[in-house]
Design a protein around this motif. Sequence first.
Motif, short mmCIF file in Angstrom:
data_model
loop_
_atom_site.label_atom_id
_atom_site.label_comp_id
_atom_site.label_asym_id
_atom_site.label_seq_id
_atom_site.Cartn_x
_atom_site.Cartn_y
_atom_site.Cartn_z
N ARG A 161 0.83 -1.21 0.00
CA ARG A 161 0.00 0.00 0.00
C ARG A 161 0.86 1.26 0.00
N ALA A 162 1.92 1.23 0.83
CA ALA A 162 2.79 2.40 0.92
C ALA A 162 3.47 2.69 -0.43
N LEU A 163 3.67 1.65 -1.25
CA LEU A 163 4.28 1.84 -2.58
C LEU A 163 3.22 2.23 -3.62
N GLY A 164 1.98 2.34 -3.19
CA GLY A 164 0.92 2.83 -4.08
C GLY A 164 0.16 1.74 -4.82
N ALA A 165 0.44 0.47 -4.48
CA ALA A 165 -0.24 -0.63 -5.19
C ALA A 165 -1.66 -0.82 -4.64
N ARG A 166 -2.47 -1.55 -5.40
CA ARG A 166 -3.77 -2.00 -4.91
C ARG A 166 -3.55 -3.42 -4.39
N VAL A 167 -4.05 -3.70 -3.18
CA VAL A 167 -3.63 -4.94 -2.53
C VAL A 167 -4.82 -5.85 -2.24
N ALA A 168 -4.64 -7.13 -2.61
CA ALA A 168 -5.56 -8.19 -2.21
C ALA A 168 -4.77 -9.16 -1.34
N ALA A 169 -5.45 -9.86 -0.42
CA ALA A 169 -4.73 -10.79 0.45
C ALA A 169 -5.59 -12.01 0.70
N THR A 170 -4.91 -13.15 0.96
CA THR A 170 -5.63 -14.36 1.34
C THR A 170 -5.32 -14.70 2.80
N ALA A 171 -6.29 -15.37 3.46
CA ALA A 171 -6.07 -15.87 4.82
C ALA A 171 -7.08 -16.98 5.06
N GLY A 172 -6.85 -17.74 6.15
CA GLY A 172 -7.63 -18.95 6.38
C GLY A 172 -8.78 -18.84 7.35
N SER A 173 -9.10 -17.63 7.83
CA SER A 173 -10.29 -17.50 8.70
C SER A 173 -10.83 -16.08 8.57
N ASP A 174 -12.11 -15.92 8.93
CA ASP A 174 -12.71 -14.59 8.81
C ASP A 174 -12.03 -13.59 9.75
N LYS A 175 -11.60 -14.09 10.93
CA LYS A 175 -10.90 -13.20 11.87
C LYS A 175 -9.61 -12.69 11.22
N LYS A 176 -8.90 -13.59 10.54
CA LYS A 176 -7.65 -13.17 9.88
C LYS A 176 -7.92 -12.22 8.71
N GLN A 281 14.36 3.72 4.46
CA GLN A 281 13.03 3.91 3.83
C GLN A 281 11.92 3.43 4.77
N LEU A 282 12.17 2.31 5.46
CA LEU A 282 11.16 1.78 6.39
C LEU A 282 10.94 2.75 7.56
N ASN A 283 12.04 3.31 8.09
CA ASN A 283 11.90 4.26 9.21
C ASN A 283 11.06 5.46 8.76
N HIS A 284 11.30 5.91 7.53
CA HIS A 284 10.54 7.05 7.01
C HIS A 284 9.04 6.68 6.90
N LEU A 285 8.76 5.49 6.39
CA LEU A 285 7.36 5.06 6.25
C LEU A 285 6.69 4.94 7.62
N TRP A 286 7.46 4.50 8.62
CA TRP A 286 6.89 4.38 9.98
C TRP A 286 6.60 5.77 10.55
N ARG A 287 7.60 6.68 10.37
CA ARG A 287 7.42 8.05 10.93
C ARG A 287 6.23 8.75 10.29
N THR A 288 5.96 8.46 9.01
CA THR A 288 4.86 9.14 8.33
C THR A 288 3.54 8.36 8.47
N GLY A 289 3.55 7.33 9.31
CA GLY A 289 2.33 6.60 9.64
C GLY A 289 1.86 5.65 8.55
#
Length: 329
Positions: A161-176, A281-289
Amino acid sequence: MMLAWQIPQYGKFEEVLNLASFGLPDATSNSALIRVEAVGLNFLDILAIAGKYQEKGPLPFIPGIEAAGRVVESGPESPFAIGDKVMTIGNAACAEYMAAGSKTTFFIPGGMSYEEAAAFQLIYQTAHVALAHRAMLKADEWLLVHAGAGGVGTAAIQVGRALGARVAATAGSDKKLDTCRRAGAELAINYRKTNFCQSIREITDGRGADVIFDPVGGDVFEESTKCTAFEGRIITIGYASGQIPSIALNRILLKNMDVIGLFWGNYRQYAPQRIRQTQAQLNHLWRTGKIKPVIFHQFAFEDLPEALAALAGRQSFGKVVLKGPPANS
Ligand SMILES: NC(=O)c1ccc[n+]([C@@H]2O[C@H](COP(=O)([O-])OP(=O)(O)OC[C@H]3O[C@@H](n4cnc5c(N)ncnc54)[C@H](OP(=O)(O)O)[C@@H]3O)[C@@H](O)[C@H]2O)c1
């Protein structure tokens, strides 16, 4: 002497883990000694304890590869001073003290807790190097993250998401699935109920995913090759399923597809500058939320077997953290 968890022989963690006394590790010229305040646990710790991980150290060994803590001793060539708060990836983290080599040790960004810092290393480094450097994920491309509620999975969703992509994800339970959505997935798919390839084709108007991040392997990899876009990339990250898949080359050719490998550990030897750039780069992404570790639970030091059981039993989401031993233990 210090307190540490010990593995005297390879086996199931429930059977072989025990608490023991050890001599303090040496801080060599370019490393520091840290008092461990929090340890980030990983699926690979279970594999390492069982003797099934690709990198095997001599027995007996102290498990755990990443921690956050305070510098208590510093070698002459180490950039760190006594009292500095640092996070590090190395060996023997499930202990009172850990040696922290300068290539993979960084200052904890101001305002970040030890708990969060322990969860802010391997999974984010892996996700960022995989997506930005290896797969060259671009803004507006579709990224599919498998095991999206796991450690590397939540990091990959956030970094995507931070790189501007559209993201889909899979997981094995509704909670996840909730965890995936909270991490930033626009589409979360329960693969036990729905064919993920069909969902990906629907949301991409039949094109398929541009990049697929796969920490699972096995049938998940095989199925993923069926919903990769033209010039799509599948990044093989790991084999949580326990199965290493294979692929017929003609499928790669016919779909103009790349299958990309990423073993983050290799960057320590071959390209440590990549690790430093990525951390900045990660520290910057963390600082900017834009990114924030998802922490399942912080377990007490003596509860390491329970913490690993949560990972092994697929109950955990995000990152499992272990507290350092209490002072004067
Ligand atoms: N290449 C690298 O440099 C690198 C770096 C870090 C990690 N890794 C690898 O990435 C993988 C995931 O690591 P992680 O720390 O994120 O683990 P994790 O938090 O435990 O997540 C793994 C997830 O995989 C899914 N899964 C599918 N089949 C499974 C099975 N048979 N047993 C257990 N889980 C299964 C589960 O999600 P569901 O319940 O939703 O199916 C589980 O939550 C591991 O193989 C690890 O070695 C590789």
